[in-house]
Design a protein around this motif. Structure first.
Motif, PDB file in Angstrom:
ATOM      1  N   MET A   1      -9.607   8.431   3.250  1.00 31.70           N
ATOM      2  CA  MET A   1      -8.495   7.563   2.882  1.00 31.70           C
ATOM      3  C   MET A   1      -8.733   7.000   1.493  1.00 31.70           C
ATOM      4  N   HIS A   2      -7.663   6.938   0.726  1.00 34.28           N
ATOM      5  CA  HIS A   2      -7.793   6.491  -0.641  1.00 34.28           C
ATOM      6  C   HIS A   2      -7.947   4.973  -0.701  1.00 34.28           C
ATOM      7  N   THR A   3      -8.588   4.494  -1.762  1.00 35.70           N
ATOM      8  CA  THR A   3      -8.827   3.057  -1.877  1.00 35.70           C
ATOM      9  C   THR A   3      -7.531   2.278  -1.834  1.00 35.70           C
TER      10      THR A   3
ATOM     11  N   GLY B   1       0.234   0.973   5.129  1.00 32.02           N
ATOM     12  CA  GLY B   1       0.741   2.239   5.613  1.00 32.02           C
ATOM     13  C   GLY B   1      -0.332   3.294   5.689  1.00 32.02           C
ATOM     14  N   ALA B   2      -1.472   3.065   5.095  1.00 31.64           N
ATOM     15  CA  ALA B   2      -2.550   4.050   5.124  1.00 31.64           C
ATOM     16  C   ALA B   2      -3.007   4.340   6.538  1.00 31.64           C
TER      17      ALA B   2
ATOM     18  N   SER C   1       4.248   6.765   5.057  1.00 30.64           N
ATOM     19  CA  SER C   1       3.278   5.689   4.895  1.00 30.64           C
ATOM     20  C   SER C   1       2.286   5.951   3.776  1.00 30.64           C
ATOM     21  N   GLY C   2       1.559   4.894   3.443  1.00 30.48           N
ATOM     22  CA  GLY C   2       0.505   5.017   2.446  1.00 30.48           C
ATOM     23  C   GLY C   2       1.028   4.989   1.028  1.00 30.48           C
TER      24      GLY C   2
ATOM     25  N   ASP D   1       8.886   5.342  -6.551  1.00 29.57           N
ATOM     26  CA  ASP D   1       7.449   5.273  -6.331  1.00 29.57           C
ATOM     27  C   ASP D   1       7.112   3.945  -5.668  1.00 29.57           C
ATOM     28  N   LYS D   2       6.606   4.009  -4.456  1.00 32.21           N
ATOM     29  CA  LYS D   2       6.220   2.798  -3.747  1.00 32.21           C
ATOM     30  C   LYS D   2       5.076   2.085  -4.477  1.00 32.21           C
ATOM     31  N   LEU D   3       4.868   0.842  -4.119  1.00 33.05           N
ATOM     32  CA  LEU D   3       3.764   0.080  -4.687  1.00 33.05           C
ATOM     33  C   LEU D   3       2.448   0.804  -4.405  1.00 33.05           C
ATOM     34  N   GLY D   4       1.690   1.061  -5.468  1.00 31.37           N
ATOM     35  CA  GLY D   4       0.434   1.778  -5.332  1.00 31.37           C
ATOM     36  C   GLY D   4       0.543   3.260  -5.604  1.00 31.37           C
TER      37      GLY D   4
END
Length: 362
Positions: free
Chosen positions: A1-3, A10-11, A81-82, A116-119
């Motif tokens: 999983m990414h930081t 959502g991750a 998600s994510g 583009d979602k936050l992150g």
């Protein structure tokens, strides 16, 4: 999983999505020949880079304008998600799910907006320090989507309450929340949707993974039992207090059950998709999909959501060979899937989307 994925709640599901697209680790990619060719339409029209503000943050988006637009119709696209970008992709996972949907809609003269979602993508962290990200929960995510809808309405002239909204996976929950805010009454598509309360689905998915790990000898039964107990305690705490226990199980932390995600998880879990669906108007033009080869969400799980939508103008599509990301798997899944090389779009799904979109009216 990414930081960033750990910061963005959502991750929790993103990790499970990734598990369904990378069937087995491999240094070389082997593909089985597919009997179908993806039906994604050639790009029609053009993407214009636009921005909008929400919660004091600036979001970057793409407005797809067809060469010949149908009057009174426009669609907002919401990914899963994510840290998922406007195209439906993440670092290490090129899906292009939402870009292909924009292509398909544009071929029918339907403008769309995807952001583009936050992150993710050009939005990135939008100037936020990482330690502030836990303040942005599911309600914030819905606020950002609402701001995107308002931009789409402004740019296309389609009233915000007449927009169509297409949500994939977790994005379907966001789409349902928008309907409660008076948006998406022009049409609602719930693609491989989150069909039950967030933590109930997470529980089901994790238990399936734990059982498989025990059967394969990768995890001792005692460790799996401990994780199940801790999961139950974590869910009880989130639902009662909005917080996780002081020391979450490291195994649960690997799928996103960490303190930084607590607000998102509690807020998302407070929403019951079938209850939101039951509140829709009878004349709502709805599409719901599931697939026998979706390793994240089963057609049986989608059943209650489908039943709650029976009063609407519902098109329920039970697909046979589509992945969770709406890729074409054909009659047999590939033995290896390269997460950086998208498979073709599901021909079944492309046909269903085309049919549903034909029914959108101004």
């Amino acid at each position: 999983m990414h930081t960033i994925g750990r910061w963005l709640a959502g991750a929790a599901l993103a990790a499970l999505v990734a598990s369904s697209t990378a069937v087995a680790p491999a240094t070389a990619v082997t593909r089985l020949p597919l009997p179908f060719i993806g039906s994604s339409a050639p790009q029609s029209g053009a993407d214009t880079e636009v921005t909008f503000d929400s919660d004091g943050l600036t979001f970057h988006a793409g407005l797809r304008t067809p060469v010949h637009s149908r009057p009174g119709v426009a669609a907002l696209l919401l990914p899963g998600s994510g840290p998922t970008d406007r195209n439906g992709s993440q670092p290490g996972l090129k899906a292009d799910t939402m870009r292909r949907i924009a292509d398909d809609l544009a071929a029918q003269g339907i403008p769309s907006l995807r952001f583009d979602k936050l992150g993710s993508g050009a939005t990135g962290l939008a100037g936020l320090q990482p330690d502030l990200l836990p303040e942005y929960g599911f309600v914030s995510q819905a606020d950002h989507a609402q701001a995107a809808a308002e931009l789409l309405a402004d740019r296309t002239g389609v009233p915000v309450d007449r927009l169509a909204v297409i949500g994939h996976s977790e994005g379907a929950l966001t789409a349902l929340e928008l309907t409660a805010r008076g948006i998406a009454h022009g049409g609602l598509a719930l693609l491989a949707p989150l069909p039950m309360r967030y933590l109930d689905l997470l529980t089901s998915q994790l238990k399936t993974q734990l059982d498989a790990a025990v059967r394969s000898g990768q995890l001792p039964t005692s460790d799996a039992d401990a994780a199940r107990t801790t999961l139950r305690e974590s869910i009880e705490s989130l639902r009662e207090t909005g917080r996780l226990p002081a020391n979450p199980d490291p195994l649960l932390a690997s799928i996103g059950l960490v303190h930084a995600n607590a607000r998102f998880l509690a807020e998302a879990d407070a929403l019951d998709p079938p209850a939101l669906a039951a509140a829709l108007g009878d004349d709502t033009h709805v599409l719901v999909t599931c697939s026998d080869k979706d390793l994240n969400i089963s057609c049986d799980q989608v059943g209650a959501l489908r039943d709650a939508l029976d009063h609407t103008e519902l098109r329920f599509a039970h697909l046979a060979n589509a992945s969770h990301l709406l890729d074409e798997l054909g009659p047999f899944p590939p033995s290896r899937i390269d997460p950086l090389v998208p498979l073709p779009e599901s021909t079944e799904f492309a046909g269903v989307l085309h049919e549903w979109a034909l029914g959108l009216t101004g």
